[in-house]
Structure formats: structure tokens, C-alpha cells
Design a protein around this motif. Structure first.
Motif, PDB file in Angstrom:
ATOM      1  N   SER A   1      -8.543  11.399 -10.137  1.00 59.90           N
ATOM      2  CA  SER A   1      -7.650  10.254  -9.893  1.00 59.90           C
ATOM      3  C   SER A   1      -8.471   9.103  -9.357  1.00 59.90           C
ATOM      4  O   SER A   1      -9.201   9.260  -8.378  1.00 59.90           O
TER       5      SER A   1
ATOM      6  N   ARG B   1      -8.029   4.184  -4.818  1.00 63.87           N
ATOM      7  CA  ARG B   1      -7.104   3.068  -4.661  1.00 63.87           C
ATOM      8  C   ARG B   1      -7.397   2.375  -3.337  1.00 63.87           C
ATOM      9  O   ARG B   1      -7.557   3.018  -2.309  1.00 63.87           O
TER      10      ARG B   1
ATOM     11  N   GLN C   1      -6.290  -1.071  -7.791  1.00 66.26           N
ATOM     12  CA  GLN C   1      -6.483   0.237  -8.406  1.00 66.26           C
ATOM     13  C   GLN C   1      -7.879   0.228  -9.030  1.00 66.26           C
ATOM     14  O   GLN C   1      -8.140  -0.500  -9.988  1.00 66.26           O
TER      15      GLN C   1
ATOM     16  N   SER D   1      -8.015   6.457  -0.697  1.00 62.58           N
ATOM     17  CA  SER D   1      -7.473   5.132  -0.382  1.00 62.58           C
ATOM     18  C   SER D   1      -8.009   4.625   0.952  1.00 62.58           C
ATOM     19  O   SER D   1      -8.544   5.385   1.765  1.00 62.58           O
TER      20      SER D   1
END
Length: 336
Positions: free
Chosen positions: A6, A9, A218, A326
């Protein structure tokens, strides 16, 4: 087995810093601006007119405004020193007066408006009158029966001076003040008799700065690294340079960090560039970097001409486990 990854972010929060000056209003008591013109037994005079008006403004105000002055304007036939109405030698008969305002220099008017610093429109009117002054526009002031001296309130007038927030923000001014020089002209209804007195309006602007247009980012992974860029706006009044500090919530003095739910971290760096081609690399929660050039257009012309670019880069994504990483980045701007 194919590992699912993933992309990291990054969340960025803007910070707004505003500095303010204390208001400074003119002392209106006992103002000395005056004129007395007489010819052929006719007279027109102004008394107690203030020759300086100070307004202050900061980003939290919708306008800079002043109401006051309480000056006298009369037109008459008879004695210049009369204390009552009548046609005896020591008395006077009242006539209608009129008034207008003109710019003292070419920069003080533009496109039918009064200007401060050649950039900021200012509105001037008489309290109780429906219309604003425009350069050279004359407003009639009918006399009142039985009211013959300046002590009569019917012969007294206040100025209302207003500068709107919208006009200030759109002016592009980079200094802390703007000044306009004008003349108040009074006229007698009979003949060409008139007098004039000069005055100045000074607008003091609190230094202010605003950051806007930042959004969450992102990051896009590509061949073992990840990056993303965005433009944003830093607008300032009263300063030509500012400092920018970057603070990573998960980072420290050595590096910015992204973190996942298992407390694994990824280091990242951030490059910032302004419209003046200044480029700096940020890595770690350190002292602010000075010398950035702000936009002098509020919100950078509705974000159509943003003056700052930010690029975030993660150098090595292969070294960590799959997951969502993040961080919250806070950018703080201050005038130099």
C-alpha cells in the motif's frame, strides 16, 4: 507469493500566522485646518478641519474605517466675524455652500476613485449624505434658517473614510502603509468664490501572512521509491520574505518519518520551491528556513497562480513490510 504493497500516505496541515499592530487614530480635538475666502461682501469658510486621518487594518478586520472630524463649512454675505443672522454690519445672511474633494497628486486618484499609495481605493463621504465623494464631484450643502455660525451643529460635518478588506487584499501592496493626499474644496453658491484645505489619509497595515491550498498527499510507488508533489499558496502583506518550518509528527530532528500500525517507519524528505526559483530540501524537524518569496495576490488569484511547490520523496520502500504508512506534516510560515 506476491507481496501486496500500500503506497505511503502523507497528511499536511497548514498553519496560519498573523501579526498585528496597535490601532493609531488621529486626535481630532482642536484640529486647525481652515480657510476663509471673501470678496465683495461674500464669504466662504472652513474651520476645525483635520488635516490627517489615520486608519489601521489587519487580516481579521472586514474594513478599516474612520468617522469623525466635526468641521464647519459655511457660505454667507456679511461679516466674517458675525455671531448672529441679519443684515447689519456685524451680522451675516446665509447662503448655500457646496463641497468637493480632489486628489493632490496624480497617484491619489485613478479611474474615478480616490487612492492610497496609488494602489488601494478609499471611500470618502459626509456623514448623513447618501452619496460617496468621487474626484471632483460636488455635493450641495443647503443652509438652515437662523443658523449662522460654526457653533451651530447644522453647519458641522463629519467625514466617513472607509477602506474595504477586499480592496486591500487585491491591491498587491507589500509595504506596511499607504498614503493619499487630497484637498477639500468649499464653494459659495454666488459666483466663483471658493477655498481649499489639504489633508492626508494614512492606512497602516498589520504584517500578515497566510498559507492555503495544501491537501493530503497520496504517495505513488515506483521501482522501490515513492513520491508526490503539490502546489500551494503563501500570501503576505507588509513583507517581501518569509520563513517556513516543517514539522513531522512522527519524525525527529534527524528525519521525517511515516509510520504504520506496527510502528514500523519509513524516512522521507521534502523539497520546497518558490516562484522565485529558491529551492530547499527539508529533512528532520529543524529550524525554519528563511528567505522565501510570498505572493502579493490574495489566495494566489484563487489558487490559479500558486507560488509554492512541495515534493515528498521516500527513497527505499522495499526495506519495509507492506501496509499503510502515514504522517502529519505541519508547515508554519512567518514573516522575515
Amino acid at each position: 507469493m506476491t507481496r501486496k504493497y500500500s503506497p505511503p500516505r502523507l497528511i499536511i496541515l497548514p498553519c496560519l500566522m498573523m501579526l498585528f499592530t496597535l490601532p493609531a487614530f488621529a486626535q481630532l480635538a482642536n484640529c486647525s485646518g481652515s480657510f476663509l475666502e471673501n470678496s465683495g461682501g461674500l464669504g466662504v469658510k472652513v474651520k476645525k478641519f483635520c488635516e490627517g486621518y489615520d486608519l489601521d487594518w489587519s487580516l481579521d478586520k472586514n474594513e478599516a474605517a474612520f468617522t469623525g472630524g466635526n468641521f464647519c463649512l459655511i457660505a454667507y454675505k456679511g461679516s466674517d466675524t458675525a455671531t448672529k443672522c441679519g443684515d447689519d454690519d456685524d451680522e451675516r445672511i446665509m447662503y448655500d455652500a457646496s463641497i468637493n474633494i480632489t486628489g493632490a497628486d496624480p497617484d491619489d486618484t485613478s479611474n474615478g476613485k480616490f487612492m492610497l499609495g496609488g494602489k488601494i481605493p478609499v471611500t470618502i463621504k459626509l456623514e448623513g449624505q447618501p452619496d460617496d465623494f468621487y474626484p471632483g464631484q460636488t455635493i450641495d450643502l443647503p443652509y438652515t434658517d437662523g443658523k449662522c455660525v460654526c457653533a451651530d451643529t447644522e453647519n458641522q460635518y463629519n467625514l466617513i473614510i472607509t477602506v474595504s478588506k477586499d480592496k486591500i487584499l487585491k491591491s498587491g501592496i507589500t509595504t506596511n502603509s499607504a498614503v493619499g493626499n487630497f484637498r477639500l474644496n468649499g464653494f459659495h453658491e454666488l459666483g466663483s468664490l471658493n477655498g481649499s484645505v489639504g489633508f492626508q489619509i494614512t492606512l497602516t497595515l498589520a504584517t500578515g501572512i497566510q498559507i492555503s491550498g495544501l491537501e493530503d498527499m497520496q504517495l505513488v510507488e515506483n521501482n522501490g521509491s515513492a513520491s508526490a508533489s503539490q502546489n500551494f499558496c503563501v500570501f503576505a502583506l507588509g513583507t517581501e520574505r518569509f520563513s517556513l518550518r516543517a514539522n513531522s509528527e512522527e519524525g525527529n530532528g534527524e528525519s521525517f518519518k511515516l509510520i504504520n500500525s506496527n510502528d514500523e517507519t519509513l524516512s522521507y524528505s521534502m523539497k520546497v520551491e518558490d516562484s522565485n526559483s529558491k529551492v530547499e530540501n527539508y529533512a528532520g524537524n529543524k529550524n525554519p528556513i528563511r528567505g522565501w518569496k510570498p505572493s502579493n495576490q490574495y489566495l494566489c488569484s484563487d489558487h490559479r497562480a500558486e507560488n509554492m511547490t512541495l515534493t515528498v520523496n521516500v527513497a527505499n520502500t522495499d526495506s519495509v513490510s507492506a501496509g499503510v504508512y502515514s504522517d502529519t506534516m505541519t508547515l508554519t510560515v512567518r514573516p522575515n
